[in-house]
Enzyme design. Structure first.
Site, PDB file in Angstrom:
ATOM      1  N   TYR A   1      -4.392   9.961  12.269  1.00 32.15           N
ATOM      2  CA  TYR A   1      -5.006   8.719  11.796  1.00 32.15           C
ATOM      3  C   TYR A   1      -6.409   8.991  11.252  1.00 32.15           C
ATOM      4  CZ  TYR A   1      -7.380   4.179  12.002  1.00 32.15           C
ATOM      5  OH  TYR A   1      -8.124   3.070  11.708  1.00 32.15           O
TER       6      TYR A   1
ATOM      7  N   TRP B   1     -13.286  -0.523  17.449  1.00 35.13           N
ATOM      8  CA  TRP B   1     -12.883  -1.402  18.550  1.00 35.13           C
ATOM      9  C   TRP B   1     -12.797  -2.860  18.109  1.00 35.13           C
ATOM     10  CZ3 TRP B   1     -15.391   0.355  23.801  1.00 35.13           C
ATOM     11  CH2 TRP B   1     -15.260   1.748  23.951  1.00 35.13           C
TER      12      TRP B   1
ATOM     13  N   ALA C   1      -4.594  -1.149   6.136  1.00 35.00           N
ATOM     14  CA  ALA C   1      -4.528   0.262   6.531  1.00 35.00           C
ATOM     15  C   ALA C   1      -3.329   0.504   7.437  1.00 35.00           C
ATOM     16  CB  ALA C   1      -5.806   0.683   7.259  1.00 35.00           C
TER      17      ALA C   1
ATOM     18  N   LEU D   1       0.808  -1.218   0.000  1.00 35.33           N
ATOM     19  CA  LEU D   1       0.000   0.000   0.000  1.00 35.33           C
ATOM     20  C   LEU D   1       0.842   1.270   0.000  1.00 35.33           C
ATOM     21  CD1 LEU D   1      -2.280  -2.079   0.688  1.00 35.33           C
ATOM     22  CD2 LEU D   1      -3.368  -0.222   1.945  1.00 35.33           C
TER      23      LEU D   1
ATOM     24  N   THR E   1     -13.253   3.946   9.819  1.00 37.19           N
ATOM     25  CA  THR E   1     -13.138   3.947  11.270  1.00 37.19           C
ATOM     26  C   THR E   1     -13.989   5.012  11.945  1.00 37.19           C
ATOM     27  OG1 THR E   1     -11.518   4.345  13.061  1.00 37.19           O
ATOM     28  CG2 THR E   1     -11.120   5.454  10.992  1.00 37.19           C
TER      29      THR E   1
END
Length: 281
Positions: free
Chosen positions: A120, A145, A55, A32, A96
């Site tokens: 992030y 989570w 990611a 990536l 996320t």
């Protein structure tokens, strides 16, 4: 239907690899940090859908290395989404709760305003924007989570600490839904299949485990399920400073996901039992 998956070592990637008709690409096959290589992998693949389960997830490290995080979390998904659009196949991208600032106590809906608190979250939000801009059939699935028997996660950390501690202080003012990696993988797989037949379902969705709890509450559940005599003391986020700020509210409204795809929120408590049994075996 063959689903091409980016990410083999992460929690969700490992679970996806166990599903039918999945071809997973390792970092050696598609790094990536090289977005064009990822796009070329899609162009060359005989696939009917693409899932990005890879990611840059080192939340604190991203504060000092945002340049790398933006390549992995935004530039690479952008290249993937464009290649998938050119190929005419659905693209499912995992995002996320960190795209939100965490204000209030109401569950966030997909349409709510974003406001990431750190690098992030900013890079993941940039990735979302890029996927939408590619113009292809897509689903962005925000989750939170994540836990499983694989990799590094909260459940494994708590069990490791229980080996030498009988009392722990755990943050008790951050709220969210623990989400089994297995359930995320199955949801992404199902969504990819449905998008192939119903491209009009393209959009942004939420998927997190139920019921919502706190990290301290989650820790108590881990110790109870594992039969560990560890007491948990709630502390505020301010008592556990980290380089990157964490959202206090990571509750997510997942009703649109259930309405569009028939996928309900998983009960994380049953998966927790399975994960602990797997780790203990």
């Amino acid at each position: 239907m063959t689903v091409l998956v980016f990410g083999t070592s992460g929690q969700v990637g490992i679970e996806l690899a166990a599903l039918e008709n999945v071809r997973s690409l390792s970092r050696a096959q598609a790094d990536l940090s090289d977005p064009e290589a990822c796009a070329q992998a899609i162009r060359a693949a005989d696939c009917t859908a693409v899932i990005n389960a890879a990611a840059y997830t080192a939340v604190d490290k991203a504060e000092e290395d945002e340049a790398t995080a933006i390549v992995v979390n935004a530039d690479a998904p952008a290249a993937m989404a464009r290649a998938a659009a050119e190929k005419g196949v659905p693209f499912v991208h995992i995002s996320t709760d960190y795209v939100f600032g965490g204000a209030g106590d109401a569950p966030f809906r997909p349409s709510d305003s974003t406001g990431p608190l750190g690098a992030y979250g900013r890079t993941k939000l940039a990735g979302e924007d890029a996927v939408r801009s590619a113009g292809g059939v897509h689903a962005i699935l925000r989750t939170s989570w994540v836990f499983s028997a694989h990799g590094n996660n909260f459940v494994k950390t708590m069990l490791r600490l229980a080996e030498s501690r009988d009392h722990l202080t755990v943050v008790g003012d951050q709220h969210g839904g623990p989400t089994p990696a297995r359930a995320i993988a199955e949801a992404c797989h199902a969504i990819a299949h449905q998008l192939a037949d119903a491209p009009e379902k393209s959009g942004t969705y939420h998927f997190s485990g139920a019921p919502d709890t706190t990290w301290a509450g989650f820790a108590r559940a881990v110790f109870e399920e594992a039969g560990e005599a560890v007491s948990v003391e709630d502390i505020p986020t301010s008592a556990y400073p980290t380089p990157a700020a964490r959202p206090l509210n990571s509750r997510m409204d997942c009703s649109a996901t259930e309405a569009a795809f028939g996928i309900a929120r998983p009960d994380w408590r049953s998966d927790l039992a399975q994960v602990i049994a797997q780790l203990r075996s």
